[in-house]
Design an enzyme around this catalytic site. Structure first.
Site, PDB file in Angstrom:
ATOM      1  N   LEU A 116       0.878  -1.177   0.000  1.00 32.49           N
ATOM      2  CA  LEU A 116       0.000   0.000   0.000  1.00 32.49           C
ATOM      3  C   LEU A 116       0.908   1.218   0.000  1.00 32.49           C
ATOM      4  O   LEU A 116       1.902   1.262   0.733  1.00 32.49           O
ATOM      5  CB  LEU A 116      -0.905   0.036   1.233  1.00 32.49           C
ATOM      6  CG  LEU A 116      -2.082  -0.924   1.312  1.00 32.49           C
ATOM      7  CD1 LEU A 116      -2.854  -0.677   2.609  1.00 32.49           C
ATOM      8  CD2 LEU A 116      -3.011  -0.800   0.125  1.00 32.49           C
ATOM      9  N   ASP A 117       0.570   2.219  -0.791  1.00 29.27           N
ATOM     10  CA  ASP A 117       1.340   3.453  -0.784  1.00 29.27           C
ATOM     11  C   ASP A 117       1.337   4.070   0.607  1.00 29.27           C
ATOM     12  O   ASP A 117       0.409   3.859   1.403  1.00 29.27           O
ATOM     13  CB  ASP A 117       0.748   4.460  -1.771  1.00 29.27           C
ATOM     14  CG  ASP A 117       0.908   4.030  -3.216  1.00 29.27           C
ATOM     15  OD1 ASP A 117       1.775   3.179  -3.480  1.00 29.27           O
ATOM     16  OD2 ASP A 117       0.162   4.547  -4.059  1.00 29.27           O
ATOM     17  N   LYS A 118       2.342   4.863   0.884  1.00 24.76           N
ATOM     18  CA  LYS A 118       2.491   5.489   2.202  1.00 24.76           C
ATOM     19  C   LYS A 118       1.228   6.214   2.643  1.00 24.76           C
ATOM     20  O   LYS A 118       0.798   6.103   3.797  1.00 24.76           O
ATOM     21  CB  LYS A 118       3.671   6.465   2.178  1.00 24.76           C
ATOM     22  CG  LYS A 118       3.838   7.284   3.450  1.00 24.76           C
ATOM     23  CD  LYS A 118       5.074   8.155   3.400  1.00 24.76           C
ATOM     24  CE  LYS A 118       4.909   9.340   2.475  1.00 24.76           C
ATOM     25  NZ  LYS A 118       4.000  10.373   3.066  1.00 24.76           N
ATOM     26  N   HIS A 145       0.397   3.425  -8.427  1.00 24.19           N
ATOM     27  CA  HIS A 145      -0.480   4.603  -8.423  1.00 24.19           C
ATOM     28  C   HIS A 145      -1.644   4.481  -9.411  1.00 24.19           C
ATOM     29  O   HIS A 145      -2.208   5.491  -9.843  1.00 24.19           O
ATOM     30  CB  HIS A 145       0.326   5.870  -8.753  1.00 24.19           C
ATOM     31  CG  HIS A 145       1.237   6.301  -7.649  1.00 24.19           C
ATOM     32  ND1 HIS A 145       2.053   7.412  -7.741  1.00 24.19           N
ATOM     33  CD2 HIS A 145       1.483   5.772  -6.414  1.00 24.19           C
ATOM     34  CE1 HIS A 145       2.756   7.548  -6.620  1.00 24.19           C
ATOM     35  NE2 HIS A 145       2.422   6.566  -5.807  1.00 24.19           N
TER      36      HIS A 145
END
Length: 243
Positions: free
Chosen positions: A67-69, A169
């Site tokens: 998961l992105d930050k 993304h």
């Protein structure tokens, strides 16, 4: 039912636990690992906390996906090498269903649909920075509008997003390219780098058919505090139960 009781002593909220895996509710702003940005500064990362999630096993768990930050919500951890191998294969083969909630700026003309736009890197030295590129990798996202509203900037929509592919993304670029960037997106949207509302993207639920003779495991993460105001503007209430 496997243990999923929240424990205030744990470094991150625990949503599900059994012998093979954990599902945690990753907070927004917590990187999954110590990448180049984290190496330059002393900031917490998820890997700093994994020893506290061993629950008696000799090895600490590992993240089976990313998961992105700035994305919150369901993150799956494998508890030992065999579990990691099975989970990694399931993610590669697309057998694990994920649903994200997002608040976007704008008014999608359809209540549901499929975004089918290939994605490629915007710059070779920044592998995380993506763009729509007809020569890029095939990328598909299914969307459904769960509610609509508005704030001082204009119309908002609350979406359920299902990524059919797993590009970097992907959800953020697909929404921005469709004309409705995510609220709080400082890269692909209009959010300021400082003082914005935070990225309004949350890994709401995940469904994992891990055991052949049992029903798939379905786990949901409650919406994070930083998204609740915009969600409420779009009709969300605490009694909402759909994924």
């Amino acid at each position: 039912m496997p243990d999923a009781t929240p424990d205030s002593a744990l470094p991150v909220p625990l949503l599900y636990r059994d012998a093979m895996m954990l599902v945690i509710d990753k907070p927004a702003g917590l990187p999954s690992h110590r990448g180049p940005q984290a190496k330059r500064r002393v900031i917490p990362v998820l890997t700093d906390h994994l020893d506290a999630l061993r629950f008696g096993l000799p090895r600490r768990p590992e993240a089976a996906h990313r998961l992105d930050k700035d994305t919150s919500g369901c993150l799956v951890l494998g508890r030992h090498p065999r579990a990691m191998a099975e989970l990694n294969q399931m993610f590669r083969e697309g057998r694990i269903d994920k649903t994200y909630w997002a608040i976007v700026q704008g008014n999608p003309p359809l209540d549901e649909g499929l975004i089918d736009l290939a994605l490629g890197k915007r710059a070779p030295d920044r592998g995380w920075w993506m763009k729509v590129d007809p020569e890029g990798l095939p990328s598909q996202t299914r969307f459904r509008v769960l509610g609509r509203g508005a704030d001082e900037t204009g119309p908002l929509a609350w979406l359920a997003l299902e990524p059919l592919t797993g590009r970097t993304h992907q959800l953020r670029v697909h929404c921005a390219a469709s004309g409705w960037p995510m609220l709080g997106d400082e890269i692909y949207g209009t959010a300021p780098r400082e003082g914005g509302p935070g990225l309004q993207l949350h890994a709401r639920s995940i469904t994992i058919p891990l055991y052949r003779k049992r029903a798939p495991i379905h786990v949901e993460a409650p919406p994070p505090e930083h998204m609740q105001q915009a969600l409420s503007l779009c009709g969300w209430t605490t009694s909402f139960t759909k994924p």
